[in-house]
Design a protein around this motif. Structure first.
Motif, PDB file in Angstrom:
ATOM      1  N   SER A  96     -72.955 -29.782  50.562  1.00  0.00           N
ATOM      2  CA  SER A  96     -71.586 -30.256  50.742  1.00  0.00           C
ATOM      3  C   SER A  96     -70.593 -29.138  50.435  1.00  0.00           C
ATOM      4  N   VAL A  97     -69.554 -29.027  51.258  1.00  0.00           N
ATOM      5  CA  VAL A  97     -68.505 -28.032  50.998  1.00  0.00           C
ATOM      6  C   VAL A  97     -67.400 -28.628  50.124  1.00  0.00           C
ATOM      7  N   LEU A  98     -67.449 -29.919  49.900  1.00  0.00           N
ATOM      8  CA  LEU A  98     -66.405 -30.598  49.124  1.00  0.00           C
ATOM      9  C   LEU A  98     -66.764 -30.602  47.647  1.00  0.00           C
ATOM     10  N   ARG A  99     -65.886 -30.078  46.840  1.00  0.00           N
ATOM     11  CA  ARG A  99     -66.058 -30.118  45.393  1.00  0.00           C
ATOM     12  C   ARG A  99     -65.535 -31.461  44.888  1.00  0.00           C
ATOM     13  N   GLU A 100     -66.396 -32.208  44.239  1.00  0.00           N
ATOM     14  CA  GLU A 100     -65.996 -33.527  43.751  1.00  0.00           C
ATOM     15  C   GLU A 100     -65.011 -33.420  42.594  1.00  0.00           C
ATOM     16  N   TRP A 101     -65.229 -32.447  41.736  1.00  0.00           N
ATOM     17  CA  TRP A 101     -64.303 -32.258  40.623  1.00  0.00           C
ATOM     18  C   TRP A 101     -64.254 -30.790  40.215  1.00  0.00           C
ATOM     19  N   ASN A 102     -63.201 -30.478  39.453  1.00  0.00           N
ATOM     20  CA  ASN A 102     -62.979 -29.119  38.978  1.00  0.00           C
ATOM     21  C   ASN A 102     -62.557 -29.137  37.521  1.00  0.00           C
ATOM     22  N   VAL A 103     -62.958 -28.108  36.806  1.00  0.00           N
ATOM     23  CA  VAL A 103     -62.495 -27.869  35.445  1.00  0.00           C
ATOM     24  C   VAL A 103     -61.894 -26.472  35.412  1.00  0.00           C
ATOM     25  N   TYR A 104     -60.725 -26.361  34.817  1.00  0.00           N
ATOM     26  CA  TYR A 104     -60.036 -25.079  34.723  1.00  0.00           C
ATOM     27  C   TYR A 104     -59.859 -24.726  33.249  1.00  0.00           C
ATOM     28  N   ILE A 105     -60.266 -23.524  32.881  1.00  0.00           N
ATOM     29  CA  ILE A 105     -60.263 -23.101  31.487  1.00  0.00           C
ATOM     30  C   ILE A 105     -59.592 -21.738  31.374  1.00  0.00           C
ATOM     31  N   THR A 106     -58.631 -21.622  30.474  1.00  0.00           N
ATOM     32  CA  THR A 106     -57.966 -20.344  30.267  1.00  0.00           C
ATOM     33  C   THR A 106     -58.713 -19.522  29.220  1.00  0.00           C
ATOM     34  N   GLU A 107     -58.342 -18.251  29.120  1.00  0.00           N
ATOM     35  CA  GLU A 107     -58.836 -17.460  28.009  1.00  0.00           C
ATOM     36  C   GLU A 107     -58.323 -18.067  26.710  1.00  0.00           C
ATOM     37  N   GLY A 108     -59.053 -17.831  25.649  1.00  0.00           N
ATOM     38  CA  GLY A 108     -58.668 -18.364  24.351  1.00  0.00           C
ATOM     39  C   GLY A 108     -59.399 -19.635  23.979  1.00  0.00           C
ATOM     40  N   VAL A 109     -59.951 -20.347  24.971  1.00  0.00           N
ATOM     41  CA  VAL A 109     -60.732 -21.547  24.661  1.00  0.00           C
ATOM     42  C   VAL A 109     -61.990 -21.117  23.907  1.00  0.00           C
ATOM     43  N   PRO A 110     -62.294 -21.725  22.781  1.00  0.00           N
ATOM     44  CA  PRO A 110     -63.517 -21.345  22.065  1.00  0.00           C
ATOM     45  C   PRO A 110     -64.742 -21.426  22.972  1.00  0.00           C
ATOM     46  N   HIS A 111     -65.468 -20.341  23.060  1.00  0.00           N
ATOM     47  CA  HIS A 111     -66.585 -20.301  24.012  1.00  0.00           C
ATOM     48  C   HIS A 111     -67.692 -21.277  23.645  1.00  0.00           C
ATOM     49  N   GLU A 112     -67.766 -21.674  22.393  1.00  0.00           N
ATOM     50  CA  GLU A 112     -68.767 -22.663  22.000  1.00  0.00           C
ATOM     51  C   GLU A 112     -68.548 -23.991  22.719  1.00  0.00           C
ATOM     52  N   ALA A 113     -67.281 -24.384  22.865  1.00  0.00           N
ATOM     53  CA  ALA A 113     -66.972 -25.649  23.526  1.00  0.00           C
ATOM     54  C   ALA A 113     -67.298 -25.578  25.020  1.00  0.00           C
ATOM     55  N   ALA A 215     -66.564 -35.390  26.794  1.00  0.00           N
ATOM     56  CA  ALA A 215     -66.867 -35.694  25.394  1.00  0.00           C
ATOM     57  C   ALA A 215     -67.702 -34.583  24.756  1.00  0.00           C
ATOM     58  N   ALA A 216     -68.601 -33.971  25.519  1.00  0.00           N
ATOM     59  CA  ALA A 216     -69.395 -32.862  24.984  1.00  0.00           C
ATOM     60  C   ALA A 216     -68.495 -31.689  24.630  1.00  0.00           C
ATOM     61  N   PHE A 217     -67.531 -31.402  25.497  1.00  0.00           N
ATOM     62  CA  PHE A 217     -66.549 -30.345  25.216  1.00  0.00           C
ATOM     63  C   PHE A 217     -65.726 -30.708  23.991  1.00  0.00           C
ATOM     64  N   ALA A 218     -65.228 -31.953  23.949  1.00  0.00           N
ATOM     65  CA  ALA A 218     -64.356 -32.391  22.868  1.00  0.00           C
ATOM     66  C   ALA A 218     -65.077 -32.375  21.525  1.00  0.00           C
ATOM     67  N   SER A 219     -66.308 -32.859  21.494  1.00  0.00           N
ATOM     68  CA  SER A 219     -67.063 -32.890  20.252  1.00  0.00           C
ATOM     69  C   SER A 219     -67.288 -31.492  19.709  1.00  0.00           C
ATOM     70  N   SER A 220     -67.601 -30.554  20.592  1.00  0.00           N
ATOM     71  CA  SER A 220     -67.799 -29.173  20.166  1.00  0.00           C
ATOM     72  C   SER A 220     -66.488 -28.550  19.689  1.00  0.00           C
ATOM     73  N   LEU A 221     -65.425 -28.809  20.423  1.00  0.00           N
ATOM     74  CA  LEU A 221     -64.112 -28.269  20.054  1.00  0.00           C
ATOM     75  C   LEU A 221     -63.697 -28.726  18.664  1.00  0.00           C
ATOM     76  N   ALA A 222     -63.983 -29.984  18.336  1.00  0.00           N
ATOM     77  CA  ALA A 222     -63.547 -30.570  17.075  1.00  0.00           C
ATOM     78  C   ALA A 222     -64.554 -30.380  15.944  1.00  0.00           C
ATOM     79  N   SER A 223     -65.671 -29.754  16.219  1.00  0.00           N
ATOM     80  CA  SER A 223     -66.702 -29.590  15.194  1.00  0.00           C
ATOM     81  C   SER A 223     -66.139 -28.851  13.980  1.00  0.00           C
ATOM     82  N   PRO A 224     -66.448 -29.339  12.771  1.00  0.00           N
ATOM     83  CA  PRO A 224     -65.984 -28.658  11.559  1.00  0.00           C
ATOM     84  C   PRO A 224     -66.824 -27.436  11.192  1.00  0.00           C
ATOM     85  N   ALA A 225     -67.903 -27.195  11.917  1.00  0.00           N
ATOM     86  CA  ALA A 225     -68.763 -26.055  11.596  1.00  0.00           C
ATOM     87  C   ALA A 225     -68.033 -24.741  11.857  1.00  0.00           C
ATOM     88  N   PRO A 226     -68.099 -23.787  10.937  1.00  0.00           N
ATOM     89  CA  PRO A 226     -67.444 -22.497  11.167  1.00  0.00           C
ATOM     90  C   PRO A 226     -68.094 -21.733  12.299  1.00  0.00           C
TER      91      PRO A 226
END
Length: 246
Positions: A96-113, A215-226
């Protein structure tokens, strides 16, 4: 910096930059290695990569359903005044040439998330099918200590330090989604450590991105682990706590 945790390095690397362990993750930045870290995650998952004529790097999943492109070199769009660095997409069928969805991420986003989002995406056999509701994202954030917004508790959560937000709201016009209906809501996340100085990072998920992936992104972003960092973002240095070694 937190006065109870002075800036003490863990150890040095060959470049001479010290390694620090810092919290909170949502203000830790990407250490200037967002391209390398996300690329390493994708390569480890078996995604193929090749450079494009636009000087970008395009990765595709083994099943051909998902793609991730490092687009920083061509500045396609901006979010919150910041150029997009990664664009992640999914299709319902490999041809398929049609992308069902897209995510856009800027620099600065923690790479772990970003990595945890991609790990969740890679584990899905149907990346375009949603199985849960938006509460999944908020539940993931609340479980990590984030606070539901008083005025919008069904759509928005904020970090305890009020420096980052994840919200389900109308997506910008330039954010593409296969669902053509106007006014659709998608998840947006951003960090604003110091009001008036600009955002530290932004991430936007188009309306059809499955909530469990967000939710996987959000959980990682909010993780209290250093997280380990050698470069601390200027806009958030004073709000980061450095964990001493040992």
């Amino acid at each position: 910096m937190n006065p109870h945790h002075p800036l003490v390095p863990s150890h040095n690397d060959p470049s001479g930059r010290d390694l620090f362990w810092v919290v909170p993750r949502h203000l830790a930045g990407d250490d200037g290695i967002l391209a390398e870290q996300v690329g390493a995650t994708l390569t480890g998952l078996g995604w193929r990569m090749w450079p494009t004529s636009r000087s970008t790097l395009l990765y595709t999943s083994p099943d051909g359903l998902c793609g991730a492109e490092w687009v920083r070199a061509c500045y396609p769009i901006e979010l919150g005044g910041l150029p997009v660095a990664w664009q992640i997409t999914a299709r319902a069928h490999p041809d398929s040439v049609l992308r069902e969805w897209n995510v856009y991420i800027t620099e600065g986003v923690p790479h772990e998330a970003v990595a945890d989002f991609l790990l969740a995406l890679n584990a899905r056999t149907e990346p375009t099918a949603g199985f849960t509701g938006p509460h999944t994202v908020l539940d993931a954030l609340v479980a990590q200590g984030w606070l539901l917004d008083i005025d919008h508790p069904a759509t928005t959560a904020t970090a305890p330090d009020l420096a980052a937000t994840v919200s389900l709201e109308a997506i910008p016009e330039h954010v593409f989604d296969a669902d053509p209906r106007p006014g659709l809501a998608g998840w947006q996340a951003w960090a604003d450590p110091c009001t008036g100085t600009g955002l530290l990072w932004c991430a936007t998920f188009s309306a059809s991105v499955p909530h469990d992936l967000v939710a996987a992104f959000a959980s990682s972003l909010a993780s209290p682990a250093p997280v380990p960092r050698r470069t601390l973002p200027d806009g958030a240095r004073d709000r980061l706590t450095v964990i001493p070694p040992g």
